[in-house]
Structures are given as structure tokens and as C-alpha cells.
Design an enzyme around this catalytic site. Structure first.
Site, PDB file in Angstrom:
ATOM      1  N   VAL A  19       0.847  -1.200   0.000  1.00  0.00           N
ATOM      2  CA  VAL A  19       0.000   0.000   0.000  1.00  0.00           C
ATOM      3  C   VAL A  19       0.883   1.251   0.000  1.00  0.00           C
ATOM      4  O   VAL A  19       0.714   2.159  -0.804  1.00  0.00           O
ATOM      5  CB  VAL A  19      -0.951   0.008   1.216  1.00  0.00           C
ATOM      6  CG1 VAL A  19      -1.754   1.294   1.222  1.00  0.00           C
ATOM      7  CG2 VAL A  19      -1.861  -1.191   1.193  1.00  0.00           C
ATOM      8  N   ASP A  38      11.134   3.343   5.235  1.00  0.00           N
ATOM      9  CA  ASP A  38      10.901   1.938   5.607  1.00  0.00           C
ATOM     10  C   ASP A  38      12.026   1.523   6.548  1.00  0.00           C
ATOM     11  O   ASP A  38      13.175   1.943   6.377  1.00  0.00           O
ATOM     12  CB  ASP A  38      10.871   1.029   4.349  1.00  0.00           C
ATOM     13  CG  ASP A  38      10.085  -0.249   4.631  1.00  0.00           C
ATOM     14  OD1 ASP A  38       8.969  -0.390   4.131  1.00  0.00           O
ATOM     15  OD2 ASP A  38      10.616  -1.086   5.414  1.00  0.00           O
ATOM     16  N   THR A  92      -1.058  -4.165  10.002  1.00  0.00           N
ATOM     17  CA  THR A  92      -1.766  -4.430  11.267  1.00  0.00           C
ATOM     18  C   THR A  92      -2.265  -5.879  11.218  1.00  0.00           C
ATOM     19  O   THR A  92      -3.432  -6.126  10.923  1.00  0.00           O
ATOM     20  CB  THR A  92      -2.973  -3.487  11.459  1.00  0.00           C
ATOM     21  OG1 THR A  92      -3.695  -3.411  10.208  1.00  0.00           O
ATOM     22  CG2 THR A  92      -2.539  -2.107  11.867  1.00  0.00           C
ATOM     23  N   THR A 129      -5.347  -0.504   8.784  1.00  0.00           N
ATOM     24  CA  THR A 129      -6.651  -0.914   9.327  1.00  0.00           C
ATOM     25  C   THR A 129      -6.558  -1.160  10.835  1.00  0.00           C
ATOM     26  O   THR A 129      -5.711  -1.936  11.290  1.00  0.00           O
ATOM     27  CB  THR A 129      -7.092  -2.223   8.635  1.00  0.00           C
ATOM     28  OG1 THR A 129      -7.088  -1.989   7.231  1.00  0.00           O
ATOM     29  CG2 THR A 129      -8.492  -2.625   9.084  1.00  0.00           C
ATOM     30  N   CYS A 269      -5.749  -8.536   4.814  1.00  0.00           N
ATOM     31  CA  CYS A 269      -6.893  -7.668   5.151  1.00  0.00           C
ATOM     32  C   CYS A 269      -8.111  -8.487   5.568  1.00  0.00           C
ATOM     33  O   CYS A 269      -8.520  -8.463   6.710  1.00  0.00           O
ATOM     34  CB  CYS A 269      -7.274  -6.817   3.944  1.00  0.00           C
ATOM     35  SG  CYS A 269      -5.933  -5.851   3.329  1.00  0.00           S
ATOM     36  N   ARG A 336       0.947 -13.999   2.206  1.00  0.00           N
ATOM     37  CA  ARG A 336       0.516 -13.820   3.605  1.00  0.00           C
ATOM     38  C   ARG A 336      -0.868 -14.440   3.827  1.00  0.00           C
ATOM     39  O   ARG A 336      -1.788 -14.201   3.059  1.00  0.00           O
ATOM     40  CB  ARG A 336       0.453 -12.325   3.945  1.00  0.00           C
ATOM     41  CG  ARG A 336       1.820 -11.718   4.224  1.00  0.00           C
ATOM     42  CD  ARG A 336       1.727 -10.232   4.464  1.00  0.00           C
ATOM     43  NE  ARG A 336       1.420  -9.497   3.233  1.00  0.00           N
ATOM     44  CZ  ARG A 336       1.383  -8.159   3.207  1.00  0.00           C
ATOM     45  NH1 ARG A 336       1.575  -7.453   4.313  1.00  0.00           N
ATOM     46  NH2 ARG A 336       1.134  -7.543   2.075  1.00  0.00           N
TER      47      ARG A 336
HETATM   48  N1  SAJ Z   1     -11.859 -14.280  -2.173  1.00  0.00           N
HETATM   49  C1  SAJ Z   1     -12.777 -15.319  -2.324  1.00  0.00           C
HETATM   50  N2  SAJ Z   1     -13.950 -15.065  -2.949  1.00  0.00           N
HETATM   51  C2  SAJ Z   1     -14.256 -13.818  -3.426  1.00  0.00           C
HETATM   52  C3  SAJ Z   1     -13.317 -12.779  -3.257  1.00  0.00           C
HETATM   53  C4  SAJ Z   1     -12.125 -13.022  -2.617  1.00  0.00           C
HETATM   54  O1  SAJ Z   1     -12.528 -16.454  -1.916  1.00  0.00           O
HETATM   55  O2  SAJ Z   1     -15.328 -13.666  -4.008  1.00  0.00           O
HETATM   56  C5  SAJ Z   1     -10.590 -14.550  -1.482  1.00  0.00           C
HETATM   57  C6  SAJ Z   1      -9.384 -14.291  -2.359  1.00  0.00           C
HETATM   58  O3  SAJ Z   1      -9.034 -15.465  -3.060  1.00  0.00           O
HETATM   59  C7  SAJ Z   1      -8.316 -13.908  -1.340  1.00  0.00           C
HETATM   60  C8  SAJ Z   1      -9.110 -13.232  -0.225  1.00  0.00           C
HETATM   61  O4  SAJ Z   1     -10.474 -13.633  -0.405  1.00  0.00           O
HETATM   62  O5  SAJ Z   1      -7.682 -15.063  -0.842  1.00  0.00           O
HETATM   63  C9  SAJ Z   1      -9.023 -11.714  -0.223  1.00  0.00           C
HETATM   64  O6  SAJ Z   1      -9.307 -11.297  -1.520  1.00  0.00           O
HETATM   65  P1  SAJ Z   1      -9.619  -9.726  -1.840  1.00  0.00           P
HETATM   66  O7  SAJ Z   1     -10.079  -9.666  -3.261  1.00  0.00           O
HETATM   67  O8  SAJ Z   1     -10.486  -9.156  -0.811  1.00  0.00           O
HETATM   68  O9  SAJ Z   1      -8.195  -9.046  -1.854  1.00  0.00           O
HETATM   69  P2  SAJ Z   1      -7.355  -8.317  -0.726  1.00  0.00           P
HETATM   70  O10 SAJ Z   1      -7.108  -9.158   0.451  1.00  0.00           O
HETATM   71  O11 SAJ Z   1      -6.174  -7.764  -1.457  1.00  0.00           O
HETATM   72  O12 SAJ Z   1      -8.301  -7.147  -0.231  1.00  0.00           O
HETATM   73  C10 SAJ Z   1      -8.086  -5.832  -0.676  1.00  0.00           C
HETATM   74  C11 SAJ Z   1      -8.142  -5.028   0.595  1.00  0.00           C
HETATM   75  N3  SAJ Z   1      -7.290  -3.869   0.480  1.00  0.00           N
HETATM   76  C12 SAJ Z   1      -6.781  -3.318   1.585  1.00  0.00           C
HETATM   77  O13 SAJ Z   1      -7.316  -3.391   2.658  1.00  0.00           O
HETATM   78  C13 SAJ Z   1      -5.520  -2.632   1.488  1.00  0.00           C
HETATM   79  C14 SAJ Z   1      -9.539  -4.651   0.975  1.00  0.00           C
HETATM   80  O14 SAJ Z   1      -9.566  -3.335   1.544  1.00  0.00           O
HETATM   81  C15 SAJ Z   1     -10.536  -4.580  -0.104  1.00  0.00           C
HETATM   82  O15 SAJ Z   1     -11.802  -4.729   0.516  1.00  0.00           O
HETATM   83  C16 SAJ Z   1     -10.396  -5.672  -1.124  1.00  0.00           C
HETATM   84  O16 SAJ Z   1      -9.070  -5.557  -1.626  1.00  0.00           O
HETATM   85  C17 SAJ Z   1     -11.413  -5.482  -2.256  1.00  0.00           C
HETATM   86  O17 SAJ Z   1     -12.550  -5.095  -1.906  1.00  0.00           O
HETATM   87  O18 SAJ Z   1     -11.048  -5.752  -3.401  1.00  0.00           O
END
Ligand code: SAJ
Length: 434
Positions: A19, A38, A92, A129, A269, A336
Site C-alpha cells: 500500500v 521503511d 496491522t 486498518t 486484510c 501472507r
Molecule cells: N476471495 C474469495 N472469494 C471472493 C473474493 C475473494 O474467496 O469472491 C478470497 C481471495 O481469493 C483472497 C481473499 O479472499 O484469498 C481476499 O481477496 P480480496 O479480493 O479481498 O483481496 P485483498 O485481500 O487484497 O483485499 C483488498 C483489501 N485492500 C486493503 O485493505 C488494502 C480490501 O480493503 C478490499 O476490501 C479488497 O481488496 C477489495 O474489496 O477488493
């Protein structure tokens, strides 16, 4: 001079990860003078040479390391004293027992406030967060320690990071933002400043706690939404229905929240933020019913997948499984909280030899017991499991892979493969929710 009418020209970003780095570049590219900090000297060294330490395929950015408005350091005094605004984007995570680990934010906030010049009006903005109340509590604790007055010597705000690494169109210069502050004028001014770095705009939402809570709610809701489709991937097949057929049908409804079932929910997250909500409820004497159950469902998915794989292998002992993908989501090498780790640990516990391939994940990021291979083509195995839907996995030569797969069975852990195409090639197609 108080910060309401202070021009923001110099911005420090504390923590240059998935980020902080894109946020630093977004500020730089919008004309601000950026000092990135950093604590990892390797990160500082690489970035000073314009090399990114992150593996995120959507990062088409150039690191402006030769720009006169770009400086990377690990020295807090240098970063804070030369800035009108300090943005904190450190991790976090949670502890082993799933309680929030605020140590990184505590350290960053303390080191920042320690270096604030009195009466400077430096604006300190936390983006990591947390749960409501943490930003103010940490800042007040440090202000007291260094004999500074919040609201006079420095201002305080919270603007949650919503960058979605690996997702096109969800970068720091595109996502919509919110900001909360102890001072309305500062909040309105920050909404303008953030509005300059992202095409998604920024809304001032009032008190800091409103913005903290919104972020926590956004991600907790996402975890609950995903938990429901994961539950459906267990219940619908018991009545002979493929979960993807049902979700595709439901998706035709204008306000259906489409999510995809899979072998689990990873990242820093979504599997983490609900525990901040659960902790907040506990501390405030209430209790969340829905979030713990959603976490339990999502955390059960890797083991659920192994049970299916064992059935398909007629027992896992002595078998060999080729797993495609290791990172927690497509398009980046971030492992992670990846559910794949849990899945392959369980397979290995059952006596299965697991060979894993993920072109995004550095060799050093695999657990030392992992057998990570360089090329899935030609690898003999009893079964293939798609664990992360990288484009590189989906576009493999599945005809050639079938030649080396003794059972001809593919388990689609992300329901990302084209079932009819795979069956046409000759694969026996299975997967989550089939
Ligand atoms: N996942 C599923 N099914 C779905 C969507 C996601 O199994 O329908 C899984 C993904 O495979 C992954 C996990 O959930 O393992 C998280 O996926 P994610 O698309 O939410 O990606 P993140 O973890 O990168 O979430 C980011 C977050 N960004 C930050 O906090 C900096 C979060 O704020 C956002 O809510 C999220 O993206 C988003 O909404 O896309």
C-alpha cells in the site's frame, strides 16, 4: 501556523509495502515532494535504485528514484521534520491467537510524533486498518510522552487504505477514499489533498472513529459475503447442484452480491480485519454473532478441499499432487495468510507428496518443506489442483499436463477453469462446490 491554512507540499509515507509504495508514487506523480520511509534497509536500498521489492503484476508503475521530489530513507527524523503531512501505512496483522497486533502502528505513530516539531501543525494520517479509537489513543499516548498537544503541535486524521493489490483499476491512484479528522477544517483540506492523488475522489466523513469503523465494516462484510458462498459450496452439491450454476443465475438479480467460493480467504486484510471487529465488540461489552461464524466457515475451506481431494484420490497416502498457485490471490506473489499453505500442509500430513508451482512467488517465500517446481509441464502426478487463479495457471497447456496426470482428475479450487473445455480435453473435472 496551524495546519488549516498550511499548504501540503511535502509528504512522508511510513511503510513502503503493497500500500505504502503505490501511495508514495501516487503522491509523487501528483506533484508532491515525497519522503518514503521503511525500516527494512533492503527495501530502502532497492527503492533507491528504482527496484520494487513487491511482486504485483498490476504494478505498471515506474519508481521515480531519480526525481528531485523523491527520497527514500529509514531515518524518522529526516522524514518527519521535512514534511507537512506524514502518512502511516504499516501492517496491522493479528497475533497467533487472532487478537490484533498493533505493534507496528504503535512503533510508527510513536516514532512519527517523537519527531514532530512543536507548533508545526504537522498532519499525521494513519491509513492502516485498526478498530475505532486506536488512532486517537496511540496519538494521545505519544503526544503525552513527548509533551506535545494534539490539535496544536500536530493534527490527526485517519484515511483507510483501500488499494486492492493485484486487481486492475484498484490502485492508490484510482480507489475512492474517505478521511476522518479531529478537526473539520483539516479533514476537509485532506479530502482535497487525497482527491488530488486518486481519480476516485475522497470524502470527509467527520470524526476519526467514523472512518476507522467504515474500513473495519467494509472488510468484515466482505468476509461474511465470501463465507456465505463458501457455505453454499458445501450445501448445494448435497442436492446435486453446482454452486457456480446457482451463483450465475442469482447474479442476474440487480442487487445480488456476487462472490466466488474457493479453498479459502487469504491476504493481510480480509482474514484479519474481522478479528478487529470481534475484538471491538468484546471490549465494548457486546458480541458479534455473524463474524466469528464467517471466519470459521472461511478458515474451514482448505481442510474441506483436502477432504474432497482425498476422496477423489481414493486416499491420499503415497499419492502425488501437482498444486498450481500458492499466493493468496491472482496476479501477485503475496503469500501472507494464503489458504494454500494450510491445504498443502494437510495433504503432506496425509502422506501425499505435493509439488507446487507459482510463477509469482519467490523461492524464499515458500515454506522450507515445500517442493516448489519451475515447470508444471511434464511433471508426473496423480492429480492437479488449481489453488490460485493466476492467468499463468489458467493459460497453461492443459492437454500436455493431462498426459502426465495418471488419474486425469483436476480439482478446481477457485472454480476459475472452464469446466466444459476441460472435460472436452479429457479431464475429469472436480472442484469446490461441484
Ligand atoms: N476471495 C474469495 N472469494 C471472493 C473474493 C475473494 O474467496 O469472491 C478470497 C481471495 O481469493 C483472497 C481473499 O479472499 O484469498 C481476499 O481477496 P480480496 O479480493 O479481498 O483481496 P485483498 O485481500 O487484497 O483485499 C483488498 C483489501 N485492500 C486493503 O485493505 C488494502 C480490501 O480493503 C478490499 O476490501 C479488497 O481488496 C477489495 O474489496 O477488493
Amino acid at each position: 501556523m496551524t495546519s488549516e491554512n498550511k499548504d501540503i507540499e511535502n509528504v512522508a509515507i511510513i511503510g513502503l509495502g503493497y500500500v505504502g509504495l503505490p501511495t508514495s508514487i501516487a503522491f509523487h506523480d501528483s506533484g508532491f515532494r515525497v519522503t518514503g520511509l521503511d525500516v527494512d534497509v533492503n527495501v530502502v536500498e532497492k527503492l533507491s535504485r528504482g527496484i520494487s521489492h513487491l511482486s504485483d503484476s498490476t504494478i505498471g508503475w515506474d519508481i521515480p528514484y531519480q526525481s528531485s521530489r523523491w527520497k527514500i530513507t529509514s531515518d524518522y527524523e529526516e522524514a518527519v521534520k521535512s514534511s507537512d503531512m506524514v502518512v502511516i501505512t504499516v501492517p496491522t496483522p493479528t497475533h497467533e491467537d487472532k487478537t490484533p497486533d498493533l505493534s507496528f502502528v504503535e512503533m510508527a505513530m510513536d516514532s512519527t510524533i517523537k519527531n514532530v516539531k512543536s507548533r508545526s501543525g504537522t498532519i499525521v494520517v494513519l491509513e492502516s486498518t485498526v478498530f475505532p479509537g486506536v488512532t486517537r489513543m496511540l496519538a494521545e499516548r505519544s503526544a503525552k510522552k513527548y509533551d506535545l498537544v494534539m490539535g496544536e503541535d500536530f493534527q490527526l486524521a485517519y484515511s483507510p487504505e483501500r488499494v486492492s493489490p493485484g486487481d486492475i483499476g484498484k490502485s492508490a491512484s484510482q480507489v475512492a477514499r474517505i478521511v476522518g479528522s479531529i478537526d473539520e477544517k483539516v479533514g476537509m483540506m485532506l479530502a482535497e489533498v487525497y482527491g488530488k492523488i486518486t481519480s476516485g475522489g475522497c470524502t470527509y466523513v467527520g470524526e476519526i472513529e467514523v472512518a476507522e469503523a467504515a474500513k473495519m465494516v467494509e472488510n468484515t462484510q466482505r468476509d461474511i459475503d465470501i463465507a456465505f458462498v463458501n457455505e453454499l459450496s458445501k450445501t448445494l452439491p448435497s442436492i446435486g447442484l453446482d454452486v457456480m450454476d446457482v451463483l450465475k443465475a442469482a447474479r442476474t438479480k440487480w442487487n445480488f452480491h456476487y462472490h466466488e467460493p474457493g479453498i479459502g480467504v487469504g491476504g493481510h486484510c480480509i482474514p484479519v480485519d474481522p478479528y478487529y471487529y470481534i475484538e471491538l465488540c468484546r471490549k465494548s461489552g457486546t458480541k458479534s454473532e455473524i463474524s466469528p461464524v464467517s471466519r470459521m466457515i472461511n478458515e474451514s475451506m482448505p481442510i474441506f478441499a483436502v477432504e474432497k481431494i482425498k476422496d477423489l484420490l481414493n486416499g491420499a497416502k503415497g499419492k502425488e499432487v501437482l498444486v498450481l498457485g500458492y499466493s493468496y490471490k491472482p496476479g501477485l506473489g503475496d503469500s501472507r495468510e494464503t489458504p494454500v499453505k494450510i491445504m498443502i500442509e494437510e495433504l503432506e500430513k496425509n502422506g501425499t507428496r505435493v509439488m507446487i508451482w507459482d510463477p509469482f512467488v519467490e523461492d524464499a517465500d515458500f515454506p522450507e518443506w515445500c517442493e516448489n517446481i519451475d515447470n508444471p509441464i511434464g511433471t508426473e502426478c496423480d492429480m492437479v489442483v488449481l489453488a490460485t487463479a493466476h492467468d499463468d495457471c489458467l493459460s497453461l497447456d492443459w492437454v500436455r499436463i493431462l498426459k502426465n496426470c495418471r488419474s486425469g482428475v483436476v480439482f478446481d479450487g477457485r472454480r476459475a477453469l472452464d469446466r466444459s473445455e476441460m472435460e472436452r480435453i479429457g479431464w475429469k473435472y472436480h472442484g469446490i462446490g461441484v
